[in-house]
Design an enzyme around this catalytic site. Structure first.
Site, PDB file in Angstrom:
ATOM      1  N   GLN A  39       0.846  -1.207   0.000  1.00  0.00           N
ATOM      2  CA  GLN A  39       0.000   0.000   0.000  1.00  0.00           C
ATOM      3  C   GLN A  39       0.875   1.248   0.000  1.00  0.00           C
ATOM      4  OE1 GLN A  39      -3.114   0.381   2.963  1.00  0.00           O
ATOM      5  NE2 GLN A  39      -3.498  -1.820   2.959  1.00  0.00           N
ATOM      6  N   GLU A  68      14.596  -2.397  -0.121  1.00  0.00           N
ATOM      7  CA  GLU A  68      13.950  -3.367   0.760  1.00  0.00           C
ATOM      8  C   GLU A  68      14.817  -4.614   0.952  1.00  0.00           C
ATOM      9  OE1 GLU A  68       9.572  -5.633   0.952  1.00  0.00           O
ATOM     10  OE2 GLU A  68       9.997  -4.088  -0.544  1.00  0.00           O
ATOM     11  N   HIS A 100       3.344   5.411  -2.882  1.00  0.00           N
ATOM     12  CA  HIS A 100       3.847   6.774  -2.666  1.00  0.00           C
ATOM     13  C   HIS A 100       5.329   6.831  -3.025  1.00  0.00           C
ATOM     14  CE1 HIS A 100       0.082   7.541  -0.564  1.00  0.00           C
ATOM     15  NE2 HIS A 100       0.301   6.454   0.131  1.00  0.00           N
ATOM     16  N   SER A 123      15.730  -8.260   0.779  1.00  0.00           N
ATOM     17  CA  SER A 123      15.315  -9.189  -0.272  1.00  0.00           C
ATOM     18  C   SER A 123      15.480 -10.626   0.174  1.00  0.00           C
ATOM     19  CB  SER A 123      16.127  -8.960  -1.544  1.00  0.00           C
ATOM     20  OG  SER A 123      15.824  -9.953  -2.507  1.00  0.00           O
ATOM     21  N   ARG A 152      15.553 -12.932  -1.798  1.00  0.00           N
ATOM     22  CA  ARG A 152      16.381 -13.621  -2.786  1.00  0.00           C
ATOM     23  C   ARG A 152      17.715 -13.990  -2.142  1.00  0.00           C
ATOM     24  NH1 ARG A 152      17.753 -11.203  -8.288  1.00  0.00           N
ATOM     25  NH2 ARG A 152      18.271 -13.397  -8.611  1.00  0.00           N
ATOM     26  N   ARG A 177      -2.818   8.558   4.212  1.00  0.00           N
ATOM     27  CA  ARG A 177      -2.920   7.411   5.114  1.00  0.00           C
ATOM     28  C   ARG A 177      -3.463   7.775   6.490  1.00  0.00           C
ATOM     29  NH1 ARG A 177      -3.454   3.588   1.510  1.00  0.00           N
ATOM     30  NH2 ARG A 177      -1.987   3.965  -0.174  1.00  0.00           N
ATOM     31  N   ARG A 219      10.605 -18.286  -1.158  1.00  0.00           N
ATOM     32  CA  ARG A 219       9.894 -17.163  -0.540  1.00  0.00           C
ATOM     33  C   ARG A 219       8.449 -17.068  -1.011  1.00  0.00           C
ATOM     34  NH1 ARG A 219      12.378 -11.853  -3.750  1.00  0.00           N
ATOM     35  NH2 ARG A 219      12.227 -12.765  -5.839  1.00  0.00           N
TER      36      ARG A 219
END
Length: 204
Positions: free
Chosen positions: A60, A72, A64, A74, A76, A170, A143
Site C-alpha cells: 500500500q 527493501e 507513494h 530481499s 532472494r 494514510r 519465498r
C-alpha cells in the site's frame, strides 16, 4: 537533511538571499508557502526512515514513490526465520460500506476460529519455507510460500513534500487502521525534525 530554515531559504533564494538564523519572518514565509501550495521549497529536504511492516501494508505504502527512494530487504538473498504480523484485533467485514474495509471487532467463536486459523497458517508457512530451503530450493523461489502477513523491512527516503503526501492520505479516516497507525508514527518521527514546516503543511 535540512530544517525549517532550509525551506525558507530555498524560497528566498530567488531574491539571492540566504539567512543563518530563523526568525518570525521565516515562519510567516513558510506559512505562506504551504497556504498557497508553493511546494517546491519543501522538496529541498530529505528524511530517511527504516520501516518494518507486513508485506500487504508495504505494498500500500509503495504507491507513494514519486520523488522517493525505497530499498527493501530481499529474500532472494536472506533466508533468516520469517516474522509474521498479528493485528491487535480481528475486525469484521463491514455491512455495506465500500469506503472502509473493516467493521466492528470479531468476538466469540468466530474470533477463536480466526485466531486458530491464523496460527496454523503461520506455522504451516514457516515449516514449508524452511523445508524447501533444506531440500535445496533457491530462496528466491521458496519465498513464494510465505504469506502476505510476513514482515518486511526497508529504508525509505523522501522530501517533506513526498512524505506529507503519504501522511495526508494514510492518516485519513477511511484508510486501513494499520495504515493510519503508520501515518501516526510518521508524524511522530518528522514533526520534531521540521516542527514548523510539518505543522503548517498539516494546517493547510
Amino acid at each position: 537533511m535540512g530544517d525549517d530554515l532550509r525551506v525558507a531559504n530555498v524560497a528566498r533564494v530567488s531574491f539571492n538571499k540566504w539567512k543563518t538564523e530563523m526568525d518570525e519572518k521565516d515562519v510567516r514565509l513558510i506559512d505562506f508557502l504551504a497556504r498557497h501550495e508553493h511546494t517546491s521549497p519543501f522538496r529541498h529536504t530529505a528524511v530517511t526512515i527504516r520501516v518494518t511492516a507486513p508485506i500487504w501494508l508495504a505494498r500500500q505504502l509503495g504507491k507513494h514513490q514519486v520523488g522517493m527512494s525505497w530499498n527493501e530487504t530481499s529474500r532472494r538473498y536472506v533466508d533468516t526465520d520469517p516474522e509474521f504480523f498479528t493485528p491487535a484485533e480481528w475486525r469484521k467485514r463491514p455491512d455495506k460500506s465500500i469506503k472502509q474495509g473493516s467493521g466492528a471487532p470479531l468476538a466469540g467463536g468466530a474470533l477463536y476460529e480466526v485466531e486458530l486459523l491464523h496460527k496454523v497458517n503461520e506455522q504451516t508457512a514457516r515449516r514449508t519455507y524452511e523445508r524447501m530451503l533444506e531440500l535445496g530450493v533457491a530462496p528466491e523461489l521458496a519465498r513464494g510460500e510465505l504469506p502476505q502477513n510476513m514482515l518486511t523491512s526497508w529504508v525509505w527516503t523522501g522530501s517533506l513534500t513526498s512524505f506529507f503526501h503519504c501522511y495526508r492520505l494514510r492518516a485519513e479516516g477511511t484508510a486501513q487502521r494499520e495504515a493510519q497507525d503508520f501515518a501516526g508514527l510518521l508524524d511522530d518521527i518528522i514533526s520534531p525534525l521540521f516542527p514548523h514546516c510539518w505543522q503548517t503543511l498539516k494546517d493547510n
